[in-house]
Design an enzyme around this catalytic site. Structure first.
Site, PDB file in Angstrom:
ATOM      1  N   SER A 102       0.845  -1.197   0.000  1.00 19.55           N
ATOM      2  CA  SER A 102       0.000   0.000   0.000  1.00 19.55           C
ATOM      3  C   SER A 102       0.876   1.241   0.000  1.00 19.55           C
ATOM      4  O   SER A 102       1.667   1.459   0.923  1.00 19.55           O
ATOM      5  CB  SER A 102      -0.896  -0.001   1.236  1.00 19.55           C
ATOM      6  OG  SER A 102      -1.400   1.300   1.416  1.00 19.55           O
ATOM      7  N   HIS A 112      -1.222  -1.136  -4.407  1.00 19.58           N
ATOM      8  CA  HIS A 112      -2.490  -0.797  -3.738  1.00 19.58           C
ATOM      9  C   HIS A 112      -2.541   0.700  -3.457  1.00 19.58           C
ATOM     10  O   HIS A 112      -1.654   1.256  -2.801  1.00 19.58           O
ATOM     11  CB  HIS A 112      -2.584  -1.601  -2.438  1.00 19.58           C
ATOM     12  CG  HIS A 112      -3.866  -1.444  -1.684  1.00 19.58           C
ATOM     13  ND1 HIS A 112      -4.991  -2.191  -1.965  1.00 19.58           N
ATOM     14  CD2 HIS A 112      -4.202  -0.644  -0.642  1.00 19.58           C
ATOM     15  CE1 HIS A 112      -5.967  -1.854  -1.124  1.00 19.58           C
ATOM     16  NE2 HIS A 112      -5.505  -0.909  -0.310  1.00 19.58           N
ATOM     17  N   ASP A 139      -4.765   3.770  -1.770  1.00 19.65           N
ATOM     18  CA  ASP A 139      -5.839   4.067  -0.818  1.00 19.65           C
ATOM     19  C   ASP A 139      -6.388   5.466  -1.054  1.00 19.65           C
ATOM     20  O   ASP A 139      -5.706   6.459  -0.799  1.00 19.65           O
ATOM     21  CB  ASP A 139      -5.301   3.951   0.611  1.00 19.65           C
ATOM     22  CG  ASP A 139      -5.069   2.507   0.996  1.00 19.65           C
ATOM     23  OD1 ASP A 139      -6.023   1.705   0.892  1.00 19.65           O
ATOM     24  OD2 ASP A 139      -3.935   2.170   1.388  1.00 19.65           O
ATOM     25  N   MET A 197      -8.945   8.191   0.130  1.00 16.58           N
ATOM     26  CA  MET A 197      -9.748   8.566   1.308  1.00 16.58           C
ATOM     27  C   MET A 197     -10.263   9.984   1.124  1.00 16.58           C
ATOM     28  O   MET A 197      -9.513  10.857   0.668  1.00 16.58           O
ATOM     29  CB  MET A 197      -8.895   8.502   2.571  1.00 16.58           C
ATOM     30  CG  MET A 197      -8.245   7.151   2.790  1.00 16.58           C
ATOM     31  SD  MET A 197      -7.321   7.125   4.334  1.00 16.58           S
ATOM     32  CE  MET A 197      -6.534   5.518   4.230  1.00 16.58           C
ATOM     33  N   HIS A 233      -8.451   1.290  -3.936  1.00 15.26           N
ATOM     34  CA  HIS A 233      -9.355   1.003  -2.817  1.00 15.26           C
ATOM     35  C   HIS A 233     -10.033   2.321  -2.442  1.00 15.26           C
ATOM     36  O   HIS A 233      -9.402   3.201  -1.860  1.00 15.26           O
ATOM     37  CB  HIS A 233      -8.520   0.431  -1.660  1.00 15.26           C
ATOM     38  CG  HIS A 233      -9.273   0.204  -0.390  1.00 15.26           C
ATOM     39  ND1 HIS A 233      -8.645  -0.027   0.814  1.00 15.26           N
ATOM     40  CD2 HIS A 233     -10.605   0.150  -0.130  1.00 15.26           C
ATOM     41  CE1 HIS A 233      -9.558  -0.197   1.753  1.00 15.26           C
ATOM     42  NE2 HIS A 233     -10.751  -0.096   1.217  1.00 15.26           N
ATOM     43  N   MET A 257     -12.136   4.505  -0.291  1.00 19.20           N
ATOM     44  CA  MET A 257     -12.748   4.709   1.028  1.00 19.20           C
ATOM     45  C   MET A 257     -13.406   6.076   0.990  1.00 19.20           C
ATOM     46  O   MET A 257     -12.910   7.053   1.567  1.00 19.20           O
ATOM     47  CB  MET A 257     -11.672   4.622   2.115  1.00 19.20           C
ATOM     48  CG  MET A 257     -11.236   3.188   2.389  1.00 19.20           C
ATOM     49  SD  MET A 257      -9.626   3.116   3.205  1.00 19.20           S
ATOM     50  CE  MET A 257      -8.573   3.274   1.788  1.00 19.20           C
ATOM     51  N   MET A 279     -11.414  -5.888   5.208  1.00 16.37           N
ATOM     52  CA  MET A 279     -10.606  -4.986   6.034  1.00 16.37           C
ATOM     53  C   MET A 279     -10.296  -5.650   7.367  1.00 16.37           C
ATOM     54  O   MET A 279     -11.202  -6.065   8.081  1.00 16.37           O
ATOM     55  CB  MET A 279     -11.351  -3.677   6.325  1.00 16.37           C
ATOM     56  CG  MET A 279     -11.562  -2.716   5.165  1.00 16.37           C
ATOM     57  SD  MET A 279     -10.079  -2.001   4.419  1.00 16.37           S
ATOM     58  CE  MET A 279      -9.088  -1.510   5.809  1.00 16.37           C
ATOM     59  N   GLY A 318      -0.587   1.373   9.580  1.00 15.53           N
ATOM     60  CA  GLY A 318       0.102   1.098  10.834  1.00 15.53           C
ATOM     61  C   GLY A 318      -0.773   0.732  12.015  1.00 15.53           C
ATOM     62  O   GLY A 318      -0.312   0.793  13.161  1.00 15.53           O
ATOM     63  N   ASP A 333      -6.710  -6.531   3.979  1.00 13.15           N
ATOM     64  CA  ASP A 333      -6.071  -5.221   4.047  1.00 13.15           C
ATOM     65  C   ASP A 333      -6.095  -4.679   5.473  1.00 13.15           C
ATOM     66  O   ASP A 333      -7.166  -4.434   6.031  1.00 13.15           O
ATOM     67  CB  ASP A 333      -6.828  -4.278   3.089  1.00 13.15           C
ATOM     68  CG  ASP A 333      -6.214  -2.883   3.007  1.00 13.15           C
ATOM     69  OD1 ASP A 333      -5.125  -2.673   3.568  1.00 13.15           O
ATOM     70  OD2 ASP A 333      -6.842  -2.013   2.358  1.00 13.15           O
ATOM     71  N   GLY A 334      -4.907  -4.475   6.029  1.00 13.68           N
ATOM     72  CA  GLY A 334      -4.781  -3.816   7.322  1.00 13.68           C
ATOM     73  C   GLY A 334      -4.013  -4.640   8.342  1.00 13.68           C
ATOM     74  O   GLY A 334      -4.427  -5.745   8.692  1.00 13.68           O
TER      75      GLY A 334
HETATM   76  C1  DX5 Z   1      -6.182   1.458   5.692  1.00 12.62           C
HETATM   77  C2  DX5 Z   1      -5.775   1.170   4.259  1.00 12.62           C
HETATM   78  C3  DX5 Z   1      -4.708   0.165   4.136  1.00 12.62           C
HETATM   79  C4  DX5 Z   1      -3.419   0.573   4.829  1.00 12.62           C
HETATM   80  C5  DX5 Z   1      -2.665  -0.662   5.186  1.00 12.62           C
HETATM   81  O1  DX5 Z   1      -7.325   2.209   5.712  1.00 12.62           O
HETATM   82  O2  DX5 Z   1      -6.885   0.694   3.511  1.00 12.62           O
HETATM   83  O3  DX5 Z   1      -4.472  -0.183   2.783  1.00 12.62           O
HETATM   84  O4  DX5 Z   1      -2.604   1.368   4.022  1.00 12.62           O
HETATM   85  O5  DX5 Z   1      -1.548  -0.283   5.938  1.00 12.62           O
HETATM   86  P1  DX5 Z   1      -0.951  -1.246   7.054  1.00 12.62           P
HETATM   87  O6  DX5 Z   1      -0.476  -2.490   6.324  1.00 12.62           O
HETATM   88  O7  DX5 Z   1       0.154  -0.449   7.639  1.00 12.62           O
HETATM   89  O8  DX5 Z   1      -2.052  -1.572   8.007  1.00 12.62           O
HETATM   90 ZN    ZN Z   2      -6.446  -0.210   1.444  1.00 13.11          ZN
END
Ligand code: DX5
Ligand code: ZN
Length: 214
Positions: free
Chosen positions: A7, A32, A34, A36, A65, A67, A136, A144, A174-175
């Site tokens: 990611s 990947h 993200d 947001m 992804h 969100m 998720m 993190g 993911d996560g």
């Molecule tokens: C969280 C994201 C993830 C995140 C994963 O909302 O969708 O893709 O970047 O990061 P780690 O692996 O650090 O949890």
């Molecule tokens: Zn993600």
């Protein structure tokens, strides 16, 4: 064969091109991204113009992804750009079946993302129509965070049903993915592991990806 999708959220954003090149060289299978919107999740990242620029310089499949509260406004454009994988959240979209078709008519792999507290059964009616499901394993919004183990059961249930009605369906997790939970995630039936901090938090991306693959 498990696919590893680092990611970019945990990468160095002022050196994005360099980071993308390094992660490809390190053996990442998928990139990947993200997205947001500061509304569906309490954090803000980037939108369409940056996705396009990243897609243009990336040689491996790109996985967006979403969100965001209104994913429908992005889907047609992401489809036209032939983004490889696109997922939006079940919790954010009332017309899941319609939006999947918007992506699939462009040949894009369409997925539904599920928050930790959303039962996997909510997407069972459309499971035969899906290319992938993103489970998720943290509450979305930040890299993190700590892995939430209740996802093992969700993966198992989903894999069981998918084996009957849609064996090609890919399960993405993911996560909080790391060396400790990866073996169990794989044994429960995951196909794609997203990893942000576990990969980008180290100096040796290649080593981290190899650890997850083992
Ligand atoms: C969280 C994201 C993830 C995140 C994963 O909302 O969708 O893709 O970047 O990061 P780690 O692996 O650090 O949890
Ligand atoms: Zn993600």
């Amino acid at each position: 064969m498990i696919k590893i999708a680092p990611s970019l959220l945990s990468a160095d954003f002022v050196r994005l091109e360099k980071e993308i090149n390094s992660i490809q060289k390190a053996g990442a299978d998928i990139l990947h991204l993200d997205v947001m919107d500061g509304h569906f999740v309490p954090n803000l990242t980037f939108g369409l113009p940056i996705i396009k620029q990243i897609k243009d310089i990336t040689q491996i499949p790109v996985d967006v992804h979403l969100m965001v509260t209104n994913p429908n406004v992005y889907l047609e454009t992401l489809g036209k750009w032939k983004i490889d994988y696109v997922s939006f959240h079940q919790e954010a979209e009332a017309h899941i079946h319609r939006q999947l078709k918007v992506l699939q008519k462009h040949g894009v792999k369409a997925g539904i993302a599920l928050n930790p507290a959303t039962p996997v059964e909510t997407i069972f009616p459309v499971i035969a129509e899906l290319d992938f499901v993103l489970i998720m394993s943290v509450n979305p919004g930040f890299g993190g965070q700590s892995f939430i183990p209740l996802v093992y059961d969700k993966i198992e249930k989903l894999r069981k049903l998918a084996d009957q009605v849609n064996p090609e369906l890919e399960i993405e997790v993911d996560g909080g993915v790391n060396n400790i939970n990866a073996p169990k995630l794989i044994s429960k039936g995951s196909d794609i592991l997203v990893a942000g901090s576990f990969v980008f938090g180290s100096d040796d991306y290649k080593k981290q990806i190899e650890i997850l693959k083992k």
